[in-house]
Design an enzyme around this catalytic site. Sequence first.
Site, PDB file in Angstrom:
ATOM      1  N   GLN A   1      72.798  12.449 -27.015  1.00 39.00           N
ATOM      2  CA  GLN A   1      72.777  13.572 -27.945  1.00 39.00           C
ATOM      3  C   GLN A   1      74.129  14.270 -27.984  1.00 39.00           C
ATOM      4  O   GLN A   1      74.990  14.029 -27.156  1.00 39.00           O
ATOM      5  CB  GLN A   1      71.697  14.572 -27.516  1.00 39.00           C
TER       6      GLN A   1
ATOM      7  N   GLY B   1      62.034  10.326 -18.280  1.00 42.52           N
ATOM      8  CA  GLY B   1      60.895  10.995 -17.658  1.00 42.52           C
ATOM      9  C   GLY B   1      59.609  10.197 -17.793  1.00 42.52           C
ATOM     10  O   GLY B   1      58.802  10.135 -16.865  1.00 42.52           O
TER      11      GLY B   1
ATOM     12  N   ASP C   1      59.726  20.461 -19.311  1.00 40.84           N
ATOM     13  CA  ASP C   1      60.672  21.336 -20.007  1.00 40.84           C
ATOM     14  C   ASP C   1      61.461  20.458 -20.972  1.00 40.84           C
ATOM     15  O   ASP C   1      62.633  20.174 -20.770  1.00 40.84           O
ATOM     16  CB  ASP C   1      61.591  21.985 -18.965  1.00 40.84           C
ATOM     17  N   SER C   2      60.795  20.020 -22.008  1.00 43.36           N
ATOM     18  CA  SER C   2      61.392  19.034 -22.916  1.00 43.36           C
ATOM     19  C   SER C   2      62.118  19.711 -24.059  1.00 43.36           C
ATOM     20  O   SER C   2      61.938  20.895 -24.324  1.00 43.36           O
ATOM     21  CB  SER C   2      60.287  18.154 -23.494  1.00 43.36           C
ATOM     22  N   THR C   3      62.934  18.936 -24.749  1.00 40.25           N
ATOM     23  CA  THR C   3      63.457  19.361 -26.045  1.00 40.25           C
ATOM     24  C   THR C   3      62.332  19.176 -27.070  1.00 40.25           C
ATOM     25  O   THR C   3      61.195  18.877 -26.719  1.00 40.25           O
ATOM     26  CB  THR C   3      64.687  18.523 -26.429  1.00 40.25           C
ATOM     27  N   ASP C   4      62.654  19.329 -28.342  1.00 42.48           N
ATOM     28  CA  ASP C   4      61.642  19.187 -29.383  1.00 42.48           C
ATOM     29  C   ASP C   4      61.161  17.732 -29.492  1.00 42.48           C
ATOM     30  O   ASP C   4      61.820  16.826 -29.006  1.00 42.48           O
ATOM     31  CB  ASP C   4      62.226  19.651 -30.722  1.00 42.48           C
TER      32      ASP C   4
ATOM     33  N   PRO D   1      65.640  12.569 -28.006  1.00 47.99           N
ATOM     34  CA  PRO D   1      65.372  12.181 -26.617  1.00 47.99           C
ATOM     35  C   PRO D   1      64.055  12.730 -26.067  1.00 47.99           C
ATOM     36  O   PRO D   1      63.505  12.172 -25.134  1.00 47.99           O
ATOM     37  CB  PRO D   1      66.556  12.770 -25.837  1.00 47.99           C
TER      38      PRO D   1
END
Lengths: 281, 281
Positions: free
Chosen positions: B31, B138, B155-158, B162
């Site tokens: 990213q 993960g 605690d992920s991104t949207d 990724p």
Amino acid sequence: MDLWFTEYHSNYARFSIKVDKPVISLESEFQRIDVFDSYEFGRVLVLDGCLMLTEKDEFIYHEMITHIPMAVNPEIQDVLVIGAGDGGVVRELTKYDSVKRIDMVEIDKLVVDICREYLPQTSCRLDDSRVNIYFEDGLKFVRRKNNEYDLIIVDSTDPFGPGEDLFTREFYGNCYKALKQWGIMVNQHESPYYPNDALSMQRAHKRIKSIFPVAEVYQAHIPTYPSGHWLFGFASKGFHPVADLKENWNSLGLKTRYYNTELHRGCFALPNYVKELLENA
Amino acid sequence: MDLWFTEYHSNYARFSIKVDKPVISLESEFQRIDVFDSYEFGRVLVLDGCLMLTEKDEFIYHEMITHIPMAVNPEIQDVLVIGAGDGGVVRELTKYDSVKRIDMVEIDKLVVDICREYLPQTSCRLDDSRVNIYFEDGLKFVRRKNNEYDLIIVDSTDPFGPGEDLFTREFYGNCYKALKQWGIMVNQHESPYYPNDALSMQRAHKRIKSIFPVAEVYQAHIPTYPSGHWLFGFASKGFHPVADLKENWNSLGLKTRYYNTELHRGCFALPNYVKELLENA
């Protein structure tokens, strides 16, 4: 045409809404009034450049400023509404058969006229037979009143421009005097997040607390207001907003999209940083 | 130079932050990573154009994703954290002496390296002796784990780019398997307000509910996230997030700026429109 409405939430943060088409723009004796249609939020009302309401989320503000006090004292009959020219508070109040009289005091007749014509979603109940509209200064109106209302809802603009007087100690004192023995006053209380808003919030809380024996603050998620974290003040001569919540509010069968009695209890639980701001007000 | 960072919260609404100065911009294998300094929010981390955290309000997100499960089960010892390369979750977890092991799995080593160098406010506890950092996917990591953790924090991104895999039914199923008998999983759960976010939230909830016997949702005010109305999921094999809250959390004496146990109870009381979205998920 790529048209955006932009509001500065602080000097260093701004929120923009894509405009479908402008509807009307006028200058009243008191302020500039703009209405436009947006893709995401439906019709939007703007006063002096500040977003007042959008059709998408006005229900949050209007439900939270109205049903919280109404669920605490179901015997409320006489209500004074200050500001609120869009009619959203009146719409929520008229859902209660128990309410006998709604005096609404709006300084700017043009706001009411425009909302009647262009914002039927909020103004739809302004012609209810229990509603009396007074086009005058809220501060002066309430000064003349004694022991007359069960509830006063202060639906003001921000504490500068026409709304400034509605954040003064004198005004809150007059509200106290205008309320009956078990009276409640609810007001829009700004936001804790951006420094200027937080200062207004602290000032308002300090003044209200110096006059009313009960002065609590509650919160709601209003995405189109600065920071989305909005506060309301609940002040009273005796009722506590959580301990005195009447669960039988649910038996009224009112339809709400944000408010419910669980959330009523929950919204008075504030984050530590907000509690600290209020304690140090 | 009048420089603004702008994030589109929907196609028709955007939020902009005035930039003091850009700090670093890099392209990792996964990213684009940007860090800049702002006047209102301090240092800001942006991944693929999406604001991840600001120094001003990251405490809200990190406290709410961490202390809610920790206050429900004070016997949590083994914790898996997925994503969270900025270190904010680890910082909150290391406040608990009772926590013995923190496995953190972050797919993008460069995020951790950059946060270590430029965001000490969040990354400050990544060198705690209880922390093991794994730079891998993960989903693959958790697939190998059985009955090993008391708590998993996602605690992920949207749910695109990724972070996409961390919203799948397979992933949630593997988390269930990786948890011990009384395990809890907490995840960032998007927002109910803008239609695309609401859809992601509904999908995540439906999947989690199909796997965990307890699946509740709670909310927080995070002003720099889209709409400011952010949700988290609390899923468990038995613990209820409110009925099982341990009030003796307060005796730990941890310093928090958002979280407190009253707010813990309050944040699970959701607005009607959010409840309806979840029920119809």
